[in-house]
Design a protein around this motif. Structure first.
Motif, PDB file in Angstrom:
ATOM      1  N   LYS A  18      21.132 -19.680  14.527  1.00 31.75           N
ATOM      2  CA  LYS A  18      21.819 -18.381  14.346  1.00 31.75           C
ATOM      3  C   LYS A  18      21.308 -17.691  13.086  1.00 31.75           C
ATOM      4  O   LYS A  18      21.002 -16.493  13.090  1.00 31.75           O
ATOM      5  CB  LYS A  18      23.335 -18.624  14.262  1.00 31.75           C
ATOM      6  N   SER A  22      19.334 -14.176  12.793  1.00 27.66           N
ATOM      7  CA  SER A  22      19.836 -13.095  11.935  1.00 27.66           C
ATOM      8  C   SER A  22      18.779 -12.695  10.914  1.00 27.66           C
ATOM      9  O   SER A  22      18.556 -11.510  10.668  1.00 27.66           O
ATOM     10  CB  SER A  22      21.089 -13.541  11.178  1.00 27.66           C
ATOM     11  N   ARG A  25      16.003 -10.621  12.141  1.00 28.86           N
ATOM     12  CA  ARG A  25      16.398  -9.255  12.480  1.00 28.86           C
ATOM     13  C   ARG A  25      16.671  -8.384  11.254  1.00 28.86           C
ATOM     14  O   ARG A  25      16.412  -7.197  11.278  1.00 28.86           O
ATOM     15  CB  ARG A  25      17.642  -9.276  13.384  1.00 28.86           C
ATOM     16  N   ASN A  26      17.243  -8.977  10.193  1.00 27.70           N
ATOM     17  CA  ASN A  26      17.562  -8.103   9.051  1.00 27.70           C
ATOM     18  C   ASN A  26      16.812  -8.464   7.775  1.00 27.70           C
ATOM     19  O   ASN A  26      16.918  -7.733   6.785  1.00 27.70           O
ATOM     20  CB  ASN A  26      19.083  -8.060   8.796  1.00 27.70           C
ATOM     21  N   LYS A  80      26.149 -13.841   1.924  1.00 28.23           N
ATOM     22  CA  LYS A  80      26.000 -12.972   3.090  1.00 28.23           C
ATOM     23  C   LYS A  80      27.203 -13.107   4.034  1.00 28.23           C
ATOM     24  O   LYS A  80      27.729 -12.111   4.533  1.00 28.23           O
ATOM     25  CB  LYS A  80      24.707 -13.358   3.807  1.00 28.23           C
ATOM     26  N   GLU A  81      27.639 -14.356   4.265  1.00 30.16           N
ATOM     27  CA  GLU A  81      28.787 -14.590   5.162  1.00 30.16           C
ATOM     28  C   GLU A  81      30.060 -13.989   4.562  1.00 30.16           C
ATOM     29  O   GLU A  81      30.885 -13.426   5.285  1.00 30.16           O
ATOM     30  CB  GLU A  81      28.996 -16.088   5.395  1.00 30.16           C
ATOM     31  N   SER A  84      29.854 -10.028   4.694  1.00 35.99           N
ATOM     32  CA  SER A  84      29.990  -9.432   6.031  1.00 35.99           C
ATOM     33  C   SER A  84      31.277  -9.882   6.729  1.00 35.99           C
ATOM     34  O   SER A  84      31.480  -9.596   7.903  1.00 35.99           O
ATOM     35  CB  SER A  84      28.761  -9.772   6.885  1.00 35.99           C
ATOM     36  N   LYS A  85      32.132 -10.580   5.992  1.00 36.63           N
ATOM     37  CA  LYS A  85      33.446 -11.037   6.485  1.00 36.63           C
ATOM     38  C   LYS A  85      33.334 -11.947   7.700  1.00 36.63           C
ATOM     39  O   LYS A  85      34.240 -12.001   8.535  1.00 36.63           O
ATOM     40  CB  LYS A  85      34.343  -9.847   6.828  1.00 36.63           C
ATOM     41  N   THR A  86      32.200 -12.635   7.843  1.00 28.57           N
ATOM     42  CA  THR A  86      32.039 -13.551   8.977  1.00 28.57           C
ATOM     43  C   THR A  86      32.367 -14.991   8.585  1.00 28.57           C
ATOM     44  O   THR A  86      32.344 -15.871   9.436  1.00 28.57           O
ATOM     45  CB  THR A  86      30.594 -13.499   9.515  1.00 28.57           C
ATOM     46  N   ASN A  88      35.122 -16.342   7.933  1.00 27.32           N
ATOM     47  CA  ASN A  88      36.280 -16.882   8.648  1.00 27.32           C
ATOM     48  C   ASN A  88      35.936 -17.358  10.060  1.00 27.32           C
ATOM     49  O   ASN A  88      36.582 -18.251  10.600  1.00 27.32           O
ATOM     50  CB  ASN A  88      37.401 -15.844   8.713  1.00 27.32           C
ATOM     51  N   LEU A  89      34.900 -16.754  10.655  1.00 26.26           N
ATOM     52  CA  LEU A  89      34.449 -17.216  11.979  1.00 26.26           C
ATOM     53  C   LEU A  89      33.997 -18.669  11.891  1.00 26.26           C
ATOM     54  O   LEU A  89      34.321 -19.495  12.747  1.00 26.26           O
ATOM     55  CB  LEU A  89      33.252 -16.394  12.454  1.00 26.26           C
ATOM     56  N   LEU A  90      33.209 -18.960  10.845  1.00 27.26           N
ATOM     57  CA  LEU A  90      32.711 -20.320  10.682  1.00 27.26           C
ATOM     58  C   LEU A  90      33.852 -21.283  10.385  1.00 27.26           C
ATOM     59  O   LEU A  90      33.897 -22.401  10.901  1.00 27.26           O
ATOM     60  CB  LEU A  90      31.670 -20.382   9.555  1.00 27.26           C
ATOM     61  N   LYS A  91      34.798 -20.833   9.548  1.00 24.75           N
ATOM     62  CA  LYS A  91      35.926 -21.710   9.206  1.00 24.75           C
ATOM     63  C   LYS A  91      36.773 -22.038  10.432  1.00 24.75           C
ATOM     64  O   LYS A  91      37.320 -23.125  10.543  1.00 24.75           O
ATOM     65  CB  LYS A  91      36.810 -21.035   8.150  1.00 24.75           C
ATOM     66  N   LEU A  92      36.869 -21.060  11.341  1.00 25.20           N
ATOM     67  CA  LEU A  92      37.704 -21.266  12.531  1.00 25.20           C
ATOM     68  C   LEU A  92      37.033 -22.148  13.578  1.00 25.20           C
ATOM     69  O   LEU A  92      37.702 -22.721  14.427  1.00 25.20           O
ATOM     70  CB  LEU A  92      38.009 -19.910  13.185  1.00 25.20           C
TER      71      LEU A  92
END
Lengths: 227, 205
Positions: A18, A22, A25-26, A80-81, A84-86, A88-92
């Motif tokens: 992932k 990413s 791409r950026n 970066k995580e 970009s407020k992501t 919490n996705l990883l924590k979940l």
């Protein structure tokens, strides 16, 4: 039909994939570290000009370029995580150990890409003659692993802070000092001697550093991640 | 049978108390609406319940068939939709769902991914990058992420935020279904949503 994949070895690889996707791409970190490396390398090369340097200074400059270039990019892995407020996705979805190993793998790939660019250029521009290639690459590999282990956990710590830049310098210097000393000395030996065994001391130190930093990262990361 | 219990929960940010002594218990198929003015700690409480942040005092107990679960064991039981949760903007909707499913430990079948994308009304846009989505489409994708692993406990923070009328209907359908199959907790100030809770918790009162 879904397939269960509970293997803890496989999950960090998905995080690596992932992050690579990413990054492609950026170019969040890659552009920074490669540009920083090329700039540093050019400045060093021009300032030295035609002077012939001794192996100690050359190996110090070599690690200086790698250290500063990697610092500018590797520390971004958690920032970066957070930004970009992501995060919490990883924590979940993933355990702290999975996230740490995934990020370690990504930083390792990033550093190896950096070194594929930097090392040949440094050798050519500095007119370097390496007498002991196996020792040179063994020191580089272990040094890179140590650098990745320490910068990844430091990145996790600073990502929680509001003063990221200042904290990075403060935390990195004492933690990376033993690694840089051993790396510089091991590289110097590879420039001076054909004898691989001459570098055993530095290789041992670098290997121990990797084990200690990896173990400490695994033990500490749970607290850092969930704070 | 899943149940969730909050025992004496409290949270401080530095010297500022957000809330304290929050006690409630939700059985399987139980639902709770959390309400309160801005800054009363609704989102913070949801984050504590699903393990995103630690409480300053008290604990959250998740039980499955009477057995207390650890954070690791309960991670996959939660589905969460909240404004603080963003999906990866540089990935497509399908890539997001596929990646997040894989790190949960499941390699998703393409037809299941298509099914959930269709359910949240994003069919035809599943291969677009998330950065090209409107805020309403992002909210729909958050529902897809929250529901894809069929969670036992669904936590929704402002569930209808950014949604159009069709999206609000979708959210209401999801809420009704969750009430029949597991635990549901909604943080909202929208009066129409209060009817979904068996209990109402007023924060900051």
């Amino acid at each position: 039909m879904e397939i269960k994949s509970s293997n803890w070895v496989v999950k960090p690889v998905w995080i690596l994939f992932k992050d690579l996707k990413s990054e492609m791409r950026n170019r969040y970190a890659l552009n920074t570290i490669v540009m920083f490396a090329l700039t540093t390398l050019t400045v060093v090369s021009f300032s030295i000009g035609g002077f012939s340097l001794n192996s100690r200074i050359t190996s110090s400059l070599f690690w200086l370029v790698i250290f500063f270039s990697s610092m500018s990019g590797l520390a971004q892995v958690f920032v970066k995580e957070e930004e970009s407020k992501t995060v919490n996705l990883l924590k979940l979805t993933a355990s702290p150990g999975t996230v740490l190993v995934g990020k370690l793998l990504f930083n390792l790939v990033l550093l190896l890409v950096l070194e594929v660019v930097i090392v040949p250029l440094f050798i050519i521009w500095m007119n370097l003659s390496i007498l002991n290639l196996p020792l040179f690459f063994a020191v580089l590999l272990l040094g890179s692993l140590g650098l990745v282990c320490s910068t990844t956990i430091i990145a996790a710590i600073i990502s929680k802070s509001h003063i990221k830049g200042a904290l990075l310098a403060v935390l990195s210097f004492p933690i990376l000092l033993p690694l840089l000393i051993a790396g510089i000395d091991g590289t110097r030996l590879s420039l001076e001697s054909h004898d691989f065994s001459a570098g055993f001391g530095d290789l041992g130190l670098l290997g121990s550093y990797v084990v200690v930093m990896f173990t400490a990262s695994i033990l500490l990361f749970d607290f850092v991640w969930n704070e | 049978m899943i149940s969730l219990e909050s025992k004496n929960l409290g949270k401080w940010f530095g010297p500022r108390k957000i809330f304290e002594e929050i006690d409630f218990s939700l059985p399987d198929k139980g639902s709770l609406v959390i309400t309160g003015k801005n800054g009363s700690g609704k989102t913070t409480l949801l984050k504590i319940l699903c393990g995103l942040i630690r409480p300053t005092q008290g604990q959250v107990l998740i039980r499955h068939d009477g057995k207390n679960l650890t954070t690791d064991e309960s991670r996959n039981l939660f589905g969460l939709v909240m404004p603080d949760l963003e999906l990866y903007a540089e990935l497509t909707a399908l890539e997001n769902l596929s990646f997040l499913s894989r790190i949960r430990g499941v390699i998703p079948a393409p037809e299941d991914l298509k099914k959930i994308i269709t359910r949240v009304g994003l069919e035809g846009r599943e291969n677009d990058f998330v950065f090209s989505y409107s805020s309403g489409m992002k909210q729909r994708l958050k529902y897809a992420f929250a529901l894809f692993h069929e969670p036992d406990i669904l936590l929704l923070d402002e569930p209808t935020a950014n949604l159009d009328d069709e999206g609000i209907e979708l959210a209401e359908e999801i809420i009704s279904l969750q009430k029949e199959k597991g635990v549901l907790i909604i943080a909202t100030n929208r009066k129409e949503d209060f009817e979904y809770g068996d209990k109402i918790l007023q924060l900051g009162s």
